[in-house]
Scaffold this motif. Sequence first.
Motif, short mmCIF file in Angstrom:
data_model
loop_
_atom_site.label_atom_id
_atom_site.label_comp_id
_atom_site.label_asym_id
_atom_site.label_seq_id
_atom_site.Cartn_x
_atom_site.Cartn_y
_atom_site.Cartn_z
N THR A 121 0.82 -1.11 -0.10
CA THR A 121 -0.13 0.05 -0.09
C THR A 121 0.95 1.26 0.00
OG1 THR A 121 -1.65 -1.16 1.10
CG2 THR A 121 -1.78 1.30 1.43
N LEU A 122 1.84 1.46 0.79
CA LEU A 122 2.82 2.42 0.89
C LEU A 122 3.54 2.52 -0.48
CD1 LEU A 122 3.84 4.64 2.68
CD2 LEU A 122 5.75 2.93 3.49
N VAL A 123 3.91 1.52 -1.17
CA VAL A 123 4.34 1.62 -2.29
C VAL A 123 3.85 2.15 -3.42
CG1 VAL A 123 5.36 0.26 -4.23
CG2 VAL A 123 6.17 -0.13 -1.99
N LEU A 124 2.51 1.87 -3.27
CA LEU A 124 1.34 2.19 -4.45
C LEU A 124 1.21 3.82 -3.88
CD1 LEU A 124 -0.45 1.56 -6.78
CD2 LEU A 124 -2.06 1.09 -5.38
N VAL A 125 1.21 4.13 -2.77
CA VAL A 125 0.91 5.56 -2.55
C VAL A 125 2.35 6.51 -3.22
CG1 VAL A 125 1.11 7.49 -0.62
CG2 VAL A 125 -0.21 5.19 -0.44
N PHE A 126 3.44 6.06 -3.06
CA PHE A 126 4.59 6.71 -3.71
C PHE A 126 4.42 6.74 -5.05
CE2 PHE A 126 7.00 5.77 0.64
CZ PHE A 126 6.88 6.94 0.95
N ALA A 127 3.94 5.54 -5.59
CA ALA A 127 3.79 5.60 -7.06
C ALA A 127 2.94 6.66 -7.86
CB ALA A 127 3.38 4.05 -7.57
N SER A 128 1.83 6.91 -6.70
CA SER A 128 0.70 7.91 -7.19
C SER A 128 1.35 9.41 -7.08
CB SER A 128 -0.43 7.68 -6.37
OG SER A 128 -1.48 8.53 -6.51
N VAL A 129 2.45 9.49 -5.95
CA VAL A 129 2.99 10.83 -5.87
C VAL A 129 3.71 11.00 -6.86
CG1 VAL A 129 4.40 11.90 -4.31
CG2 VAL A 129 2.64 10.75 -3.40
N ALA A 130 4.38 9.97 -7.33
CA ALA A 130 5.51 10.28 -8.54
C ALA A 130 4.76 10.74 -9.92
CB ALA A 130 6.25 9.08 -8.74
N MET A 131 3.75 10.06 -10.11
CA MET A 131 2.97 10.39 -11.24
C MET A 131 2.37 11.93 -10.98
SD MET A 131 3.36 8.02 -13.35
CE MET A 131 2.43 8.00 -14.46
N GLN A 132 1.92 12.19 -10.06
CA GLN A 132 1.50 13.56 -9.60
C GLN A 132 2.52 14.64 -10.00
OE1 GLN A 132 -1.72 14.85 -9.15
NE2 GLN A 132 -0.59 16.77 -9.31
N LEU A 133 3.82 14.22 -9.54
CA LEU A 133 5.06 15.15 -9.66
C LEU A 133 5.24 15.25 -11.19
CD1 LEU A 133 7.29 13.90 -6.85
CD2 LEU A 133 6.18 15.98 -6.94
N ALA A 134 5.08 14.31 -11.90
CA ALA A 134 5.01 14.25 -13.44
C ALA A 134 4.13 15.13 -14.10
CB ALA A 134 4.97 12.81 -14.00
#
Length: 204
Positions: free
Chosen positions: A76-89
């Motif tokens: 779950t934490l990994v997917l949160v970070f993935a979503s944050v990375a896509m938001q940064l993009a």
Amino acid sequence: MSLLKKVMVKPWEHTGEPEGAHGDMVIHQAPAKTGLFVFLSVLSSFFMLIMISYYTRSLFPDWEMLSDPRILWVNTLVLVFASVAMQLASSASKTGDYSRVKRPMIVGGLLTLIFIGGQLMAWEQLVEQGFYLQANPSFAFYYLLTGLHALHLLGGLWFLARVWLGMGKEEGQERACRVAGTMATYWHYLLLLWLVMFVLLLKT
């Protein structure tokens, strides 16, 4: 503008034009994002029906609680970070700076792959504990929900891979900037969907 001209106007031919250029009817929404919202609406209905069935079936006396693999919390934490990375993009794409879009987009994709790998590890742990697909309806529902969720993440990765392959060309870089916001929306949706599913799986 006369009433006849307003009736005859074709707003889809003027996407992105300044407000008022063709009357009051101007479409600002990109076709890709509109299509995504339609797809997510259908997907929400589909998963909602499965989760309602899951909850209804959990009220029967033969229902067994599923073990809580600790790795699901890490996933779950990994997917949160993935979503944050896509938001940064997505945020970087608004500046038109391709170099700032590429890195978080790649990081988001790699984190998503790690999440899917972690889900496979969770499946393996459950099988080792005897939670087989056919042993109880609760186990079957768990594999169905998490499997469908991972499948839709793979679909997102497939589209992301196509964007990556085109990044070597200037038009590919422009496309990456255009679709970054749409991809971020998709990742945010799948994160929210996973959180809802995770709570449901823990409570029942």
